[in-house]
Design an enzyme around this catalytic site. Structure first.
Site, PDB file in Angstrom:
ATOM      1  N   GLY A 382      78.622  39.612  38.694  1.00  0.00           N
ATOM      2  CA  GLY A 382      79.500  40.896  38.444  1.00  0.00           C
ATOM      3  C   GLY A 382      78.836  41.942  38.023  1.00  0.00           C
ATOM      4  O   GLY A 382      77.675  42.188  38.815  1.00  0.00           O
ATOM      5  N   SER A 383      79.264  42.720  37.436  1.00  0.00           N
ATOM      6  CA  SER A 383      78.774  44.137  37.375  1.00  0.00           C
ATOM      7  C   SER A 383      77.147  44.468  36.796  1.00  0.00           C
ATOM      8  O   SER A 383      76.687  45.413  36.749  1.00  0.00           O
ATOM      9  CB  SER A 383      79.604  45.075  36.295  1.00  0.00           C
ATOM     10  OG  SER A 383      80.937  45.118  37.144  1.00  0.00           O
TER      11      SER A 383
END
Length: 675
Positions: A382-383
């Protein structure tokens, strides 16, 4: 005229004879002196040398291994002396003899008979049968045997495979017990001593000791086993050690024998025990053989060296406790039916030392140690990777420090809209983009790296070079490459095959490739220290069994991220804003007083819930990477909770288990270390 002097041959010969005689006398004089020195003066010395050259030397049994200690010298793994029952088959003992003996002994020993395998049962039935079970072999197979196209071993394997399941299923409890004991008596190298049971009761020990003359091959001795003062803490990566019956692994036999090992030597089989075998191995006693059957000790054995880990075992225990508490809480929340574990790594960003490596998994209602999965089971990040993504934009000159973009849902030709998690953040700069985890800022930057400028409905042109630029940057942070951790096994994650430019947008937001928690930890360390990727390691030093330090680990920089320092500082500012800016996605993960920097990451994950090889269920994985204090980081912290939530049409509730673990662990560290 001068008269010539007459040559006297006899006189010359006499003179030469005298010289020769004198030389011979000197030689014999020296020889006599040498004999006198050897036979009288230094007789004891040369008798000892002769004895050493002519007597046979035998080695004793494997001695206890070295201990494993934490950074504060608390003992994590030790040795414990225990009563042990052994069996050693003599050369004239048949399998039938062994089975008769097993029937006699099995009722006297409390063994884990439930561990008997189907294979062990079949072998027991074959060797205990009153016939040779030749009827299980076809005529064609016997013909092949006669033509030497099938060996004795092949015939035996065919018989074992064809023994009826119904026969095995109808074994009595006694048969199962005998089958298991018979297996233990044969396990390992053929005529080596087998450990039947360690840590036996006084009653079992006494029975074998008092009857070993009639129980041919059975005996008792005092042996050692590995002892774990902290129970299952970290046990999955501490590793295991072979028994004397197992000896050295058969698949590595040649390698060990070249190093001077014996077949029945006890060695490390996995993880740290295997990784540091050369240090942990004990030194065996040496004996001189006297009169063929008596032994005289000539060199005392000793236990192996101690290895000191970088781990703080007390912090490790506290972190494990936090994980267990939060796992139990999460399992009572909605949408967590597929959540079963969380992992935490705490490191020193400036050395690669691992202070804590903890993971717990829920298995059939039990919580077990799960650290080994952190080495081989990658997660969708993810981020958290957006720091590396942003650096590519800076390096390629497609964005500038402080550059602003409009956060809007982007529309690529032939694909659905792609947005940030919060729709339309408006006009934001690079720091806000990191703080509020803007996907769109990364999308538009990646499109520029790809040689295009975004407009609504743009058709992306695939360029492998764009992927290569991002992948090279990610690798320089440790994402997708080995961390170098000092363990014999490590996954580098999963790398996808680049086929379309659209995948690039997933890549830059952490939804394309997967990485292990170890790699995520090395990534955040590299950001925390300003760009140096340190080799991850667990070993701190090695001490002799007398306490002297014989080896100290020196930090190793694997590479330095290629970027301008101002760009790395900007990434650090963005990670600080994540934790402190109003609306920053990391607010609440770590107390403000600890002055942290970090990045959260929420990603889509997918599971095969019915084990049919087809991915059928979407889940959400939550990750956190960070460090504190911001100016001079003391530690980095990585927390990963795969499948912590499950999208549900009835409720969009997502567990905050990663947030709670992060906050509790950071507070516990601050409490223990006085921050």
């Amino acid at each position: 005229m001068k008269k010539k002097k007459r040559f006297d041959l006899n006189k010359v010969l006499n003179r030469r004879y005298n010289f020769l005689f004198f030389g011979i006398m000197c030689f014999f004089f020296i020889l006599i002196i040498s004999f006198f020195r050897v036979m009288i003066v230094e007789n004891d010395k040369y008798e000892k040398l002769l004895s050493e050259l002519t007597y046979d030397v035998v080695l004793g049994e494997s001695t206890p291994r070295g201990r494993i200690l934490d950074r504060n010298l608390n003992v994590i793994v030790d040795n414990k002396m225990v009563n042990t029952i052994t069996y050693k088959r003599s050369k004239n003992t048949t399998y039938k003899d062994m089975i008769k003996l097993a029937y006699k002994v099995s009722s006297k020993l409390d063994l884990d008979y439930y561990k008997v395998t189907d294979r062990a049962k079949r072998e027991f039935y074959l060797y205990n049968s009153t016939t040779l079970l030749d009827e299980l072999i076809s005529k064609d197979e016997w013909d092949m045997y006669e033509m030497k196209k099938l060996s004795n071993k092949d015939i035996e394997e065919l018989k074992i495979s064809r023994i009826s399941d119904s026969i095995i299923d109808n074994f009595s409890d006694e048969d199962n017990k005998v089958a298991f004991l018979f297996f233990l008596m044969r396990d390992g190298y053929s005529y080596s001593e087998k450990v039947i049971k360690s840590n036996v009761s006084d009653k079992e020990f006494a029975y074998i000791s008092e009857n070993n003359e009639v129980l041919e091959g059975f005996d008792t001795k005092i042996d050692w086993i590995r002892y774990y003062p902290y129970g299952d803490t970290m046990k999955s990566i501490l590793g295991s050690v072979s028994s004397s019956s197992q000896g050295i692994p058969k698949e590595e036999k040649d390698e060990y024998l070249k190093k001077g090992y014996s077949l029945n030597d006890r060695v490390g089989l996995s993880y740290l025990e295997k990784q540091y075998e050369e240090y942990l191995l004990g030194k065996k006693s040496k004996y001189k053989v006297i009169n063929s059957n008596n032994l005289e000790l000539i060199e005392e054995g000793s236990r192996g060296n101690d290895i000191v880990l970088s781990i703080d075992i007390k912090l490790q225990k506290e972190v494990e406790k936090i994980i267990i508490e939060q796992m139990k809480r999460a399992k009572n929340e909605a949408n967590t039916q597929y959540y079963d574990h969380s992992s935490v790594i705490i490191q020193d960003p400036y050395s690669g030392e691992v202070l804590t490596i903890a993971s717990k998994r829920l298995v059939n209602g039990r919580i077990v140690d799960n650290v080994n999965s952190m080495l081989v089971s990658p997660v969708t990040p993810g981020s958290v990777v957006k720091g590396a993504s942003m650096l590519v934009g800076y390096n390629e000159g497609v964005i500038k420090v402080g550059e602003k973009m409009y956060d809007e849902c982007v529309k690529i030709a032939g694909a659905p809209r792609k947005c940030s998690s919060v729709l339309n953040l408006g006009v934001i700069d690079d720091v806000v983009a990191l703080a509020k985890s803007s996907n769109v800022y990364q999308f538009k930057t990646a499109i520029r790296v790809n040689g295009q400028e975004y407009f609504n409905g743009i058709k992306l042109k695939f360029k492998q070079s764009s992927f290569d630029k991002y992948r090279k940057m990610y690798r320089s942070f440790g994402l997708g490459v080995s961390t170098g951790i000092d363990l014999p096994v490590e996954s580098v994650g999963y790398t996808s095959i680049d086929k379309s430019a659209g995948n690039l947008l997933d890549y830059v937001m952490g939804q394309y490739e997967t990485y292990t928690p170890l790699q995520l930890s090395q990534y955040i360390n590299t950001i925390a220290n300003g760009g140096s990727r340190y080799q991850m390691h667990l070993l701190k030093e090695v001490c002799s069994n007398t306490g002297d330090v014989i080896y100290s680990y020196e930090p190793v920089i694997l590479n330095t991220v290629s970027t301008d320092k101002k760009y790395m500082r900007r990434i650090q500012e963005g990670f600080y804003a994540v934790m402190h800016m109003y609306g920053g996605y990391g607010r609440g993960y770590v107390d403000d007083r600890l002055d942290s920097a970090g990045k959260t990451g929420t990603s889509q994950s997918f599971l095969d819930t019915d084990n049919n090889g087809i991915i059928d269920t979407e889940t959400i994985t939550s990750n956190f990477v960070g460090y504190f204090p911001y100016k001079k980081p003391k530690i980095s912290l990585t927390v990963s909770s795969p499948n912590s939530s499950h999208p549900n049409s009835n409720t969009d509730f997502a567990s905050l288990v990663t947030l709670r673990i992060t906050k509790a662990v950071s507070n516990k560290y601050a409490e223990m270390y006085g921050l």
